[in-house]
Design an enzyme around this catalytic site. Structure first.
Site, PDB file in Angstrom:
ATOM      1  N   TRP A  11       0.528   0.109  -9.880  1.00 59.07           N
ATOM      2  CA  TRP A  11      -0.322  -1.248 -10.123  1.00 59.07           C
ATOM      3  C   TRP A  11      -1.889  -1.185  -9.446  1.00 59.07           C
ATOM      4  CZ3 TRP A  11      -1.053  -4.017  -4.985  1.00 59.07           C
ATOM      5  CH2 TRP A  11      -1.644  -5.623  -4.883  1.00 59.07           C
ATOM      6  N   ASN A  56       3.216  11.053   0.350  1.00 57.70           N
ATOM      7  CA  ASN A  56       4.221   9.819   0.923  1.00 57.70           C
ATOM      8  C   ASN A  56       5.439  10.615   0.783  1.00 57.70           C
ATOM      9  OD1 ASN A  56       1.732   8.380   1.088  1.00 57.70           O
ATOM     10  ND2 ASN A  56       2.051   7.463  -0.565  1.00 57.70           N
ATOM     11  N   TYR A  61      -0.127  -5.610 -15.975  1.00 57.72           N
ATOM     12  CA  TYR A  61      -0.687  -4.456 -14.431  1.00 57.72           C
ATOM     13  C   TYR A  61      -1.277  -4.258 -15.362  1.00 57.72           C
ATOM     14  CZ  TYR A  61       2.703  -4.588 -10.803  1.00 57.72           C
ATOM     15  OH  TYR A  61       3.338  -4.692  -9.823  1.00 57.72           O
ATOM     16  N   PRO A  78       4.450  -0.642   1.325  1.00 58.62           N
ATOM     17  CA  PRO A  78       5.185   0.022   2.437  1.00 58.62           C
ATOM     18  C   PRO A  78       3.652   0.809   3.710  1.00 58.62           C
ATOM     19  CG  PRO A  78       5.390   1.818   0.624  1.00 58.62           C
ATOM     20  CD  PRO A  78       5.140   0.220  -0.573  1.00 58.62           C
TER      21      PRO A  78
HETATM   22  N1  NAP Z   1       6.188  -7.008  -6.623  1.00 59.77           N
HETATM   23  C1  NAP Z   1       5.361  -7.128  -6.549  1.00 59.77           C
HETATM   24  O1  NAP Z   1       4.706  -8.780  -6.818  1.00 59.77           O
HETATM   25  C2  NAP Z   1       3.789  -6.856  -6.378  1.00 59.77           C
HETATM   26  C3  NAP Z   1       3.317  -6.321  -5.472  1.00 59.77           C
HETATM   27  C4  NAP Z   1       2.271  -5.727  -5.961  1.00 59.77           C
HETATM   28  C5  NAP Z   1       2.724  -4.008  -5.300  1.00 59.77           C
HETATM   29  N2  NAP Z   1       3.982  -4.059  -6.357  1.00 59.77           N
HETATM   30  C6  NAP Z   1       4.296  -2.815  -6.420  1.00 59.77           C
HETATM   31  O2  NAP Z   1       4.358  -2.226  -5.450  1.00 59.77           O
HETATM   32  C7  NAP Z   1       3.468  -0.762  -5.968  1.00 59.77           C
HETATM   33  C8  NAP Z   1       3.352  -0.140  -4.399  1.00 59.77           C
HETATM   34  O3  NAP Z   1       2.008  -1.067  -4.176  1.00 59.77           O
HETATM   35  P1  NAP Z   1       0.989  -0.413  -3.476  1.00 59.77           P
HETATM   36  O4  NAP Z   1       0.073   0.015  -4.033  1.00 59.77           O
HETATM   37  O5  NAP Z   1       0.206  -1.713  -2.572  1.00 59.77           O
HETATM   38  O6  NAP Z   1       1.687   0.457  -2.177  1.00 59.77           O
HETATM   39  P2  NAP Z   1       0.823   1.011  -1.065  1.00 59.77           P
HETATM   40  O7  NAP Z   1       1.251   2.143  -0.785  1.00 59.77           O
HETATM   41  O8  NAP Z   1       0.885   0.910   0.071  1.00 59.77           O
HETATM   42  O9  NAP Z   1      -0.690   1.776  -1.487  1.00 59.77           O
HETATM   43  C9  NAP Z   1      -0.924   2.350  -2.460  1.00 59.77           C
HETATM   44  C10 NAP Z   1      -2.247   3.004  -2.344  1.00 59.77           C
HETATM   45  O10 NAP Z   1      -2.837   3.379  -0.626  1.00 59.77           O
HETATM   46  C11 NAP Z   1      -3.304   4.738  -1.048  1.00 59.77           C
HETATM   47  N3  NAP Z   1      -3.256   5.581  -0.734  1.00 59.77           N
HETATM   48  C12 NAP Z   1      -1.605   6.403  -0.700  1.00 59.77           C
HETATM   49  N4  NAP Z   1      -0.618   7.190  -0.723  1.00 59.77           N
HETATM   50  C13 NAP Z   1      -1.936   7.148   0.849  1.00 59.77           C
HETATM   51  C14 NAP Z   1      -2.074   8.367   1.298  1.00 59.77           C
HETATM   52  N5  NAP Z   1      -0.913   9.774   1.776  1.00 59.77           N
HETATM   53  N6  NAP Z   1      -3.274   8.616   2.008  1.00 59.77           N
HETATM   54  C15 NAP Z   1      -4.172   8.062   2.192  1.00 59.77           C
HETATM   55  N7  NAP Z   1      -4.084   6.830   1.458  1.00 59.77           N
HETATM   56  C16 NAP Z   1      -3.287   6.390   0.822  1.00 59.77           C
HETATM   57  C17 NAP Z   1      -4.336   4.778  -2.061  1.00 59.77           C
HETATM   58  O11 NAP Z   1      -5.220   3.733  -2.742  1.00 59.77           O
HETATM   59  P3  NAP Z   1      -6.607   4.550  -2.811  1.00 59.77           P
HETATM   60  O12 NAP Z   1      -7.047   6.188  -2.761  1.00 59.77           O
HETATM   61  O13 NAP Z   1      -7.394   3.624  -3.671  1.00 59.77           O
HETATM   62  O14 NAP Z   1      -7.111   3.755  -1.063  1.00 59.77           O
HETATM   63  C18 NAP Z   1      -2.827   4.122  -2.744  1.00 59.77           C
HETATM   64  O15 NAP Z   1      -3.646   3.551  -3.909  1.00 59.77           O
HETATM   65  C19 NAP Z   1       3.036  -1.146  -7.067  1.00 59.77           C
HETATM   66  O16 NAP Z   1       2.327  -0.020  -7.873  1.00 59.77           O
HETATM   67  C20 NAP Z   1       3.623  -2.131  -7.890  1.00 59.77           C
HETATM   68  O17 NAP Z   1       4.579  -0.649  -8.572  1.00 59.77           O
HETATM   69  C21 NAP Z   1       4.414  -5.154  -6.944  1.00 59.77           C
END
Ligand code: NAP
Length: 332
Positions: A21, A294, A54, A207
């Site tokens: 996403w 992660n 997406y 998460p």
């Molecule tokens: N069902 C639903 O309605 C729904 C809604 C939302 C998401 N989702 C699913 O959940 C997945 C994950 O959502 P999310 O992308 O919001 O999750 P997240 O894992 O909480 O956040 C990911 C973002 O955080 C940053 N990040 C991740 N690991 C990092 C690290 N080790 N150090 C520093 N920054 C880090 C990156 O963004 P930056 O580098 O840009 O800062 C990355 O794109 C989506 O891809 C999708 O498949 C589902």
């Protein structure tokens, strides 16, 4: 990597899933997307999550290309249907027409004959639940979908679907995909108890609270360049959490992660995996290093003292209200 059963089903999913996403087809270039997928595969991630909506269907295309040539049996590919994929009144929702048309688009874009887990992205108040569940069941019979799940449904909606499935002898939901993190715990009061009883597993999203729980957003400072908060597509979604109180408390988690020998991101991902009803945590990434960071949360056990320290710090800013699980009253 560690694996868990998805609910009471026979399907195993990797404790960490990779989701695309905001990133694939939007925030990151295709080459970077491929590198992230490569890193996920190298680290043992087998479960990949996307959705038809997406990047207006482009995310599925990018993921499909990135996974080309990978042994299909070594992957669990999950996608979703509900949000609009076109301008017409039937290009959205959970009607038989839209689900049937959408699955064919997803299969084509993901370059696969079947989807391992097909999820209703939200509850559709404008379609009888029987119509949706019968259509999902047909897709399972046709072999186009192996398991069915939902996303952001309330406990009551999940219970209703299970009841209908049992009465009509239809395939049962095996999963729900809710938002879940140290900061957003709205599933704990109702969805998790019902799911435990009914054998439904959670595949949880954001998460790391979209990056906030990595601690990289500092109170009183502009967001770091290239982060989601600065991205035109992502900025709006993360803004709720970019406030002084929240960011100050998140910084106070640093010593907890440090004492456990974890990075902040690993602590956040490990935290959701302590809940036994959670089958997998879906993480997003804009760089392969983030995936490699992660993924080390798999298999980590947090003791009661660490969990209490987290609660003591975040307590007042944690959202727990089950009424925050909402689907649009009318189709978008
Ligand atoms: N069902 C639903 O309605 C729904 C809604 C939302 C998401 N989702 C699913 O959940 C997945 C994950 O959502 P999310 O992308 O919001 O999750 P997240 O894992 O909480 O956040 C990911 C973002 O955080 C940053 N990040 C991740 N690991 C990092 C690290 N080790 N150090 C520093 N920054 C880090 C990156 O963004 P930056 O580098 O840009 O800062 C990355 O794109 C989506 O891809 C999708 O498949 C589902």
């Amino acid at each position: 990597m560690k694996f868990r059963h998805l609910g009471r089903s026979g399907l195993m999913v990797s404790e960490i899933s990779y989701g695309n996403w905001i990133t694939h087809g939007s925030q990151v270039e295709e080459e970077t997307a491929r590198e992230c997928v490569r890193a996920a595969l190298d680290e043992g991630i087998t479960t990949f999550d996307t959705a038809d909506v997406y990047a207006a269907t482009k995310a599925e295309e990018v993921l499909g290309r990135a996974l080309e040539g990978v042994r299909r049996e070594s992957l669990e590919i999950c996608t979703k249907v509900y949000w609009p994929t076109g301008a017409g009144p039937n290009d959205r929702g959970l009607s038989r027409k839209h689900i049937t048309e959408s699955i064919h688009g997803s299969l084509r874009r993901l370059k696969t004959d079947y989807i391992d887990l097909y999820q209703a992205h939200r509850f559709d108040y404008e379609t009888p639940l029987e119509e949706t569940l019968k259509t999902f069941d047909d897709l399972v019979r046709q072999g186009k979908v192996l398991y069915i799940g939902v996303s952001e449904w309330t406990a009551e909606q999940i219970a209703q679907a299970l009841k209908i499935a049992d009465e009509l002898g239809l395939d049962r939901l095996v999963s729900n995909q809710p938002q879940y993190s140290m900061l957003w715990r709205v599933i704990e009061a109702e969805v998790v108890p019902l799911s435990e009883k009914e054998g439904v597993g959670q595949i949880v999203w954001s998460p790391i609270a979209q990056g906030v729980l990595t601690g990289k957003y500092l109170p009183g400072r502009p967001p770091p360049a290239g982060s989601r908060a600065t991205d035109p597509a992502g900025g709006g979604f993360i803004s709720r959490m970019i406030n002084e109180d929240m960011l100050t408390r998140v910084q106070e988690l640093r010593p907890i992660a440090g004492d456990l020998g974890l990075t902040m991101a690993q602590l956040a991902v490990a935290w959701v995996l302590q809940n036994p009803n959670v089958a997998s945590a879906i993480v997003g990434a804009t760089r392969p290093e983030q995936v490699r960071d992660n993924v080390k949360a798999a298999g980590v056990k947090l003791d009661a003292e660490a969990l209490k320290r987290v609660d003591d710090i975040l307590g007042p800013v944690v959202e727990r209200d089950p009424a925050k699980t909402v689907s649009p009253a009318k189709r978008p």
